[in-house]
Structure formats: C-alpha cells, structure tokens
Design a protein around this motif. Structure first.
Motif, mmCIF file in Angstrom:
data_model
loop_
_atom_site.group_PDB
_atom_site.id
_atom_site.type_symbol
_atom_site.label_atom_id
_atom_site.label_comp_id
_atom_site.label_asym_id
_atom_site.label_seq_id
_atom_site.Cartn_x
_atom_site.Cartn_y
_atom_site.Cartn_z
ATOM 1 N N SER A 49 0.580 -1.287 -0.032
ATOM 2 C CA SER A 49 0.079 0.008 0.122
ATOM 3 C C SER A 49 0.568 1.096 -0.102
ATOM 4 C CB SER A 49 -0.834 -0.058 1.023
ATOM 5 O OG SER A 49 -1.679 -1.261 1.301
ATOM 6 N N LYS A 50 0.534 2.633 -0.549
ATOM 7 C CA LYS A 50 1.150 3.708 -0.935
ATOM 8 C C LYS A 50 1.511 3.534 0.918
ATOM 9 C CE LYS A 50 -0.308 4.595 -5.224
ATOM 10 N NZ LYS A 50 -0.865 6.777 -5.770
ATOM 11 N N GLU A 51 0.325 3.625 1.646
ATOM 12 C CA GLU A 51 1.104 4.606 3.244
ATOM 13 C C GLU A 51 1.676 3.942 3.471
ATOM 14 O OE1 GLU A 51 -2.319 1.898 4.038
ATOM 15 O OE2 GLU A 51 -2.001 3.005 2.536
ATOM 16 N N ASN A 52 2.037 2.962 3.297
ATOM 17 C CA ASN A 52 3.554 1.760 3.567
ATOM 18 C C ASN A 52 5.491 2.634 2.764
ATOM 19 O OD1 ASN A 52 2.180 0.374 4.555
ATOM 20 N ND2 ASN A 52 1.497 -0.882 3.600
ATOM 21 N N TRP A 53 4.849 3.830 2.783
ATOM 22 C CA TRP A 53 6.411 4.523 1.499
ATOM 23 C C TRP A 53 6.581 5.294 2.274
ATOM 24 C CZ3 TRP A 53 8.745 1.560 -2.442
ATOM 25 C CH2 TRP A 53 7.928 0.209 -3.278
ATOM 26 N N SER A 54 7.975 5.579 2.164
ATOM 27 C CA SER A 54 8.803 7.305 2.682
ATOM 28 C C SER A 54 10.044 6.666 1.556
ATOM 29 C CB SER A 54 9.587 6.946 4.146
ATOM 30 O OG SER A 54 9.698 8.557 4.523
ATOM 31 N N VAL A 55 9.940 7.842 1.220
ATOM 32 C CA VAL A 55 11.058 7.880 -0.201
ATOM 33 C C VAL A 55 11.875 8.806 0.350
ATOM 34 C CG1 VAL A 55 9.739 6.896 -2.105
ATOM 35 C CG2 VAL A 55 10.035 9.000 -1.163
ATOM 36 N N GLY A 56 12.216 9.311 1.159
ATOM 37 C CA GLY A 56 12.771 10.014 1.850
ATOM 38 C C GLY A 56 12.152 11.590 2.415
ATOM 39 N N HIS A 57 13.106 11.713 3.821
ATOM 40 C CA HIS A 57 13.174 12.961 4.014
ATOM 41 C C HIS A 57 11.712 13.057 5.837
ATOM 42 C CE1 HIS A 57 15.245 16.261 1.967
ATOM 43 N NE2 HIS A 57 14.695 15.488 1.227
ATOM 44 N N GLY A 58 11.644 11.554 6.263
ATOM 45 C CA GLY A 58 10.922 10.539 7.246
ATOM 46 C C GLY A 58 9.812 11.177 6.978
ATOM 47 N N LEU A 59 9.362 11.173 5.370
ATOM 48 C CA LEU A 59 7.892 11.662 5.615
ATOM 49 C C LEU A 59 7.045 10.315 4.370
ATOM 50 C CD1 LEU A 59 8.355 15.406 3.803
ATOM 51 C CD2 LEU A 59 7.310 14.688 6.123
ATOM 52 N N ALA A 60 6.034 10.641 4.272
ATOM 53 C CA ALA A 60 4.800 9.486 4.026
ATOM 54 C C ALA A 60 4.274 9.991 3.095
ATOM 55 C CB ALA A 60 3.693 8.906 4.867
ATOM 56 N N GLN A 61 4.813 10.376 1.595
ATOM 57 C CA GLN A 61 4.773 11.116 0.162
ATOM 58 C C GLN A 61 3.315 10.985 -0.184
ATOM 59 O OE1 GLN A 61 7.906 10.107 1.151
ATOM 60 N NE2 GLN A 61 9.946 11.917 1.078
ATOM 61 N N PHE A 62 2.924 9.236 -0.234
ATOM 62 C CA PHE A 62 2.055 9.523 -1.131
ATOM 63 C C PHE A 62 0.362 8.918 0.260
ATOM 64 C CE2 PHE A 62 5.790 7.466 -2.825
ATOM 65 C CZ PHE A 62 5.974 8.266 -4.159
ATOM 66 N N VAL A 63 0.596 9.324 1.146
ATOM 67 C CA VAL A 63 -0.480 9.439 2.005
ATOM 68 C C VAL A 63 -1.513 10.654 1.753
ATOM 69 C CG1 VAL A 63 -1.477 8.873 4.228
ATOM 70 C CG2 VAL A 63 0.541 7.409 3.580
#
Length: 125
Positions: free
Chosen positions: A111-125
């Motif tokens: 799921s998109k909410e399981n991803w952080s691609v940097g900066h400690g953010l949940a970019q896709f939520v």
C-alpha cells in the motif's frame, strides 16, 4: 516507484549486470508507466554454493537463472503485470541473452502508505 532486487550467480561482467538494470527499467517504463529516472535497483551476486534452484513447473533452468523481485504499489492491474512479465522476458532475452526459462520474477505489492522515499515523510498518503 518500484524497487527491484536482482539475485544471480556471481561471475558475470559489469556490462552484463548493467544491461539487466537497463532492461528492467525499460520494461517497467513500458508496462507500468514508471516515471523518468525512477530507478531503484540492486543486484546481489551469490557464489554457486549459495545459489540453489530447481526445475519446478517443468521448466529446465540453467546457471544463468536470475531471480527478480519487484516491490511496488498495489495499484497495478493484472494486465499490467502480465505485460511486465512478457516485456522483461523479451528485453532480457534480446540483451544480455538470458533464456526465458532463466527469468524468475516475483512481484510484491504494498500500500502507498507503507512508503517513505526520503526526509521521513509519507509522500504518498
């Protein structure tokens, strides 16, 4: 934003490995509409004694076998996945010349909410 992990026997050239990266990226761009420069891939090489495979499903495999694990969002359709499998086999068959029997692909969906691609953010939520 797929992440690809390629597992293979040690001993292939750098050019061979780079060709695998390029083919996988092109296949994902073609079949999954992956954005430009969205390349997150690793190759792990294993000594022969640490790389085992069988001939399940009536498929005769060789020492050129590559395992490809792609982790991606859970938003792709069955059609896109089938297209991806075909495109990977075609491109890797063309260059570097891996037989279709030696291409083993596993897709892991998240799921998109399981991803952080940097900066400690949940970019896709």
């Amino acid at each position: 934003m797929p992440i690809c992990h390629i597992f293979m026997r040690a001993g292939k050239t750098s050019t061979y490995r780079q060709t695998i990266f390029d083919a996988l990226y092109k296949a994902m761009r073609d079949a999954l509409d992956v954005p430009d420069d969205d390349q997150f891939m690793t190759i792990t090489e294993h000594e022969p004694e640490n790389f085992r495979f069988g001939h399940a499903f009536g498929i005769t495999r060789s020492e050129d076998l590559v395992y490809i694990r792609i982790t991606m969002f859970d938003t792709r359709t069955a059609q896109q996945k089938k297209a991806l499998f075909k495109r990977i086999a075609k491109l890797l068959g063309e260059n570097p010349g891996i037989a279709a029997e030696d291409i083993f692909v596993n897709l892991l969906e998240s799921s998109k909410e399981n991803w952080s691609v940097g900066h400690g953010l949940a970019q896709f939520v």
